[in-house]
Design an enzyme around this catalytic site. Structure first.
Site, PDB file in Angstrom:
ATOM      1  N   ASP A  10       0.871  -1.161   0.000  1.00  0.00           N
ATOM      2  CA  ASP A  10       0.000   0.000   0.000  1.00  0.00           C
ATOM      3  C   ASP A  10       0.922   1.230   0.000  1.00  0.00           C
ATOM      4  O   ASP A  10       2.120   1.106   0.274  1.00  0.00           O
ATOM      5  CB  ASP A  10      -0.874  -0.032   1.263  1.00  0.00           C
ATOM      6  CG  ASP A  10      -1.587   1.270   1.490  1.00  0.00           C
ATOM      7  OD1 ASP A  10      -2.278   1.729   0.570  1.00  0.00           O
ATOM      8  OD2 ASP A  10      -1.464   1.845   2.602  1.00  0.00           O
ATOM      9  N   ASP A  12      -0.192   5.145   0.866  1.00  0.00           N
ATOM     10  CA  ASP A  12      -0.460   6.178   1.867  1.00  0.00           C
ATOM     11  C   ASP A  12      -0.523   5.578   3.269  1.00  0.00           C
ATOM     12  O   ASP A  12      -1.313   4.671   3.529  1.00  0.00           O
ATOM     13  CB  ASP A  12      -1.763   6.904   1.542  1.00  0.00           C
ATOM     14  CG  ASP A  12      -1.640   7.643   0.228  1.00  0.00           C
ATOM     15  OD1 ASP A  12      -0.775   8.527   0.138  1.00  0.00           O
ATOM     16  OD2 ASP A  12      -2.384   7.314  -0.713  1.00  0.00           O
ATOM     17  N   GLY A  53     -10.063   7.263  -1.398  1.00  0.00           N
ATOM     18  CA  GLY A  53     -10.167   7.964  -2.677  1.00  0.00           C
ATOM     19  C   GLY A  53     -10.495   9.434  -2.457  1.00  0.00           C
ATOM     20  O   GLY A  53     -11.416   9.771  -1.712  1.00  0.00           O
ATOM     21  N   LYS A  55     -11.624  11.868  -4.537  1.00  0.00           N
ATOM     22  CA  LYS A  55     -12.902  12.360  -5.082  1.00  0.00           C
ATOM     23  C   LYS A  55     -14.052  11.858  -4.219  1.00  0.00           C
ATOM     24  O   LYS A  55     -14.985  12.596  -3.907  1.00  0.00           O
ATOM     25  CB  LYS A  55     -13.088  11.884  -6.536  1.00  0.00           C
ATOM     26  CG  LYS A  55     -12.124  12.531  -7.513  1.00  0.00           C
ATOM     27  CD  LYS A  55     -12.468  12.189  -8.948  1.00  0.00           C
ATOM     28  CE  LYS A  55     -12.103  10.763  -9.315  1.00  0.00           C
ATOM     29  NZ  LYS A  55     -10.656  10.502  -9.377  1.00  0.00           N
TER      30      LYS A  55
HETATM   31  C1  XBP Z   1      -5.216   6.233   0.372  1.00  0.00           C
HETATM   32  C2  XBP Z   1      -6.359   7.077   0.091  1.00  0.00           C
HETATM   33  C3  XBP Z   1      -6.229   8.129  -0.880  1.00  0.00           C
HETATM   34  C4  XBP Z   1      -5.470   9.359  -0.456  1.00  0.00           C
HETATM   35  C5  XBP Z   1      -5.770  10.470  -1.425  1.00  0.00           C
HETATM   36  O1  XBP Z   1      -5.638   4.945   0.815  1.00  0.00           O
HETATM   37  O2  XBP Z   1      -7.422   6.876   0.611  1.00  0.00           O
HETATM   38  O3  XBP Z   1      -7.526   8.542  -1.179  1.00  0.00           O
HETATM   39  O4  XBP Z   1      -5.866   9.788   0.834  1.00  0.00           O
HETATM   40  O5  XBP Z   1      -5.414  10.125  -2.719  1.00  0.00           O
HETATM   41  P1  XBP Z   1      -4.659   3.678   0.743  1.00  0.00           P
HETATM   42  P2  XBP Z   1      -6.242  10.666  -4.007  1.00  0.00           P
HETATM   43  O6  XBP Z   1      -3.460   4.032   1.546  1.00  0.00           O
HETATM   44  O7  XBP Z   1      -5.428   2.583   1.393  1.00  0.00           O
HETATM   45  O8  XBP Z   1      -4.377   3.379  -0.681  1.00  0.00           O
HETATM   46  O9  XBP Z   1      -6.711  12.053  -3.689  1.00  0.00           O
HETATM   47  O10 XBP Z   1      -5.245  10.642  -5.136  1.00  0.00           O
HETATM   48  O11 XBP Z   1      -7.395   9.736  -4.209  1.00  0.00           O
HETATM   49 MG    MG Z   2      -2.920   3.207   3.402  1.00  0.00          MG
END
Ligand code: XBP
Ligand code: MG
Length: 267
Positions: A10, A12, A53, A55
Site C-alpha cells: 500500500d 499512503d 479515494g 474524489k
Molecule cells: C489512500 C487514500 C487516498 C489518499 C488520497 O488509501 O485513501 O484517497 O488519501 O489520494 P490507501 P487521491 O493508503 O489505502 O491506498 O486524492 O489521489 O485519491
Molecule cells: Mg494506506
C-alpha cells in the site's frame, strides 16, 4: 529460496505518512484556490480517511455537510476539477521533499530487490502521486535511477471500479504479476487495506499502524506492528510474531508465510 515471490505495498500511511501533512494540505490548498471556505483540520481529516479515494472523500464531505456545487456546475465535474487541483498541489508538495519514507521502508525494499523478490503497489491514490512520492527518494542500492522503476506493477486509483475496502486493486495487482494470492505478501496500514487484501485472498498480510490508524480494528491481519522498524529501532509487535527477527525483514516474512501455510514459491 523465499516463501513468497512478491511484496505488494500500500502507499499512503504505509510507505510514508502522506495523509496529514501531504494529502490534507493539498486538499485545503485546492479548496482555497477555488474560493471555498472549506478547511479540513487533522482530526476531521482522520475521520474522513474512512472513505478511500480523494474524489470519494470530497463527495462524502459535501453530502455530510449538505454542501452543493456552485450554481451551474455539475457536481461530479466540480469534484473532479477540485481533485485535479489537489493532485497538482500534492505533487508540488512532494517535489519540495516534504515527505520522507517511513523507517525501514527503503531497507526492506533494498533487501527484497537484492533477493529477487518482485515488487508491486496496490493503492487507491492517483498514479502520478505514487511515482512522484517514490522518485523523490534515493534507491537504497546506491546505483541511482528511479525508485518507481523497482516496481513491476503499480496498480493505483481509478483503474478499478471499486476502491479499498473492495478487493479490486489487489486482484488487479496479482493479475498483472501473474501470481496467486498465496504467492505474495501485502503490507498495509489501515482497516480498509486489510479488508481489501483479505477479500482478494491474500492471507500473508502485515499491518504497520501509524498515528492515523492506530485505533482501527486490524485484528484480522496475522502480523500487526507499529512500523517496519530498523535493527537499531525495532517496532512494537501488536499482534503475531517477528520470529527471530528484530524488525520486519525477509526472514520474518518467510516465517509468517510458513506459519500460514502459504509459502507459494516453495510448492
Ligand atoms: C489512500 C487514500 C487516498 C489518499 C488520497 O488509501 O485513501 O484517497 O488519501 O489520494 P490507501 P487521491 O493508503 O489505502 O491506498 O486524492 O489521489 O485519491
Ligand atoms: Mg494506506
Amino acid at each position: 529460496m523465499h516463501a513468497f515471490k512478491a511484496l505488494i505495498f500500500d502507499v499512503d500511511g504505509t510507505l510514508a505518512e502522506t495523509e496529514r501533512d501531504g494529502h490534507r494540505v493539498a486538499f485545503n490548498a485546492a479548496f482555497a484556490e477555488a474560493g471555498l471556505t472549506w478547511h479540513w483540520e487533522p482530526e476531521h481529516y482522520r475521520r474522513l480517511l474512512a472513505v478511500t479515494g480523494g474524489k470519494e472523500r470530497i463527495a462524502h464531505f459535501m453530502e455530510e455537510d449538505g454542501l452543493e456545487a456552485p450554481p451551474g456546475r455539475e457536481r461530479a465535474d466540480f469534484i473532479a476539477g477540485l481533485h485535479r487541483a489537489k493532485t497538482a498541489h500534492y505533487v508540488e508538495l512532494l517535489a519540495r521533499g516534504a515527505i520522507a519514507p517511513r523507517p525501514g521502508v527503503l531497507r526492506l525494499l533494498g533487501e527484497a530487490r537484492a533477493a529477487g523478490i518482485r515488487l508491486a503497489i496496490a493503492t487507491t491514490t492517483t498514479p502520478e502521486n505514487v511515482t512522484a512520492l517514490l522518485d523523490q527518494w534515493t534507491p537504497p542500492d546506491g546505483r541511482g535511477g528511479h525508485l518507481s522503476d523497482w516496481f513491476e506493477v503499480i496498480a493505483a486509483g481509478d483503474v478499478v471500479p471499486n476502491k479499498k475496502p473492495a478487493p479490486d486493486i489487489y486482484v488487479l495487482a496479482l493479475e498483472r504479476l501473474g501470481l496467486t494470492p498465496d504467492e505474495a505478501v501485502a503490507i498495509e496500514d489501515s482497516d480498509n487495506g486489510v479488508r481489501a487484501a483479505l477479500a482478494a485472498g491474500l492471507r500473508a498480510l502485515v499491518v504497520t499502524l501509524n498515528e492515523d490508524t492506530r485505533d482501527q480494528d486490524v485484528s484480522a491481519a496475522p502480523l500487526v506492528l507499529d512500523g517496519l522498524g530498523e535493527p537499531d529501532a525495532p517496532p512494537r509487535v501488536v499482534q503475531g510474531t517477528l520470529g527471530a527477527s528484530c524488525c520486519l525483514d525477509l526472514a520474518a516474512l518467510d516465517a509468517l508465510c510458513r506459519a500460514l501455510g502459504t509459502a507459494g514459491a516453495e510448492q
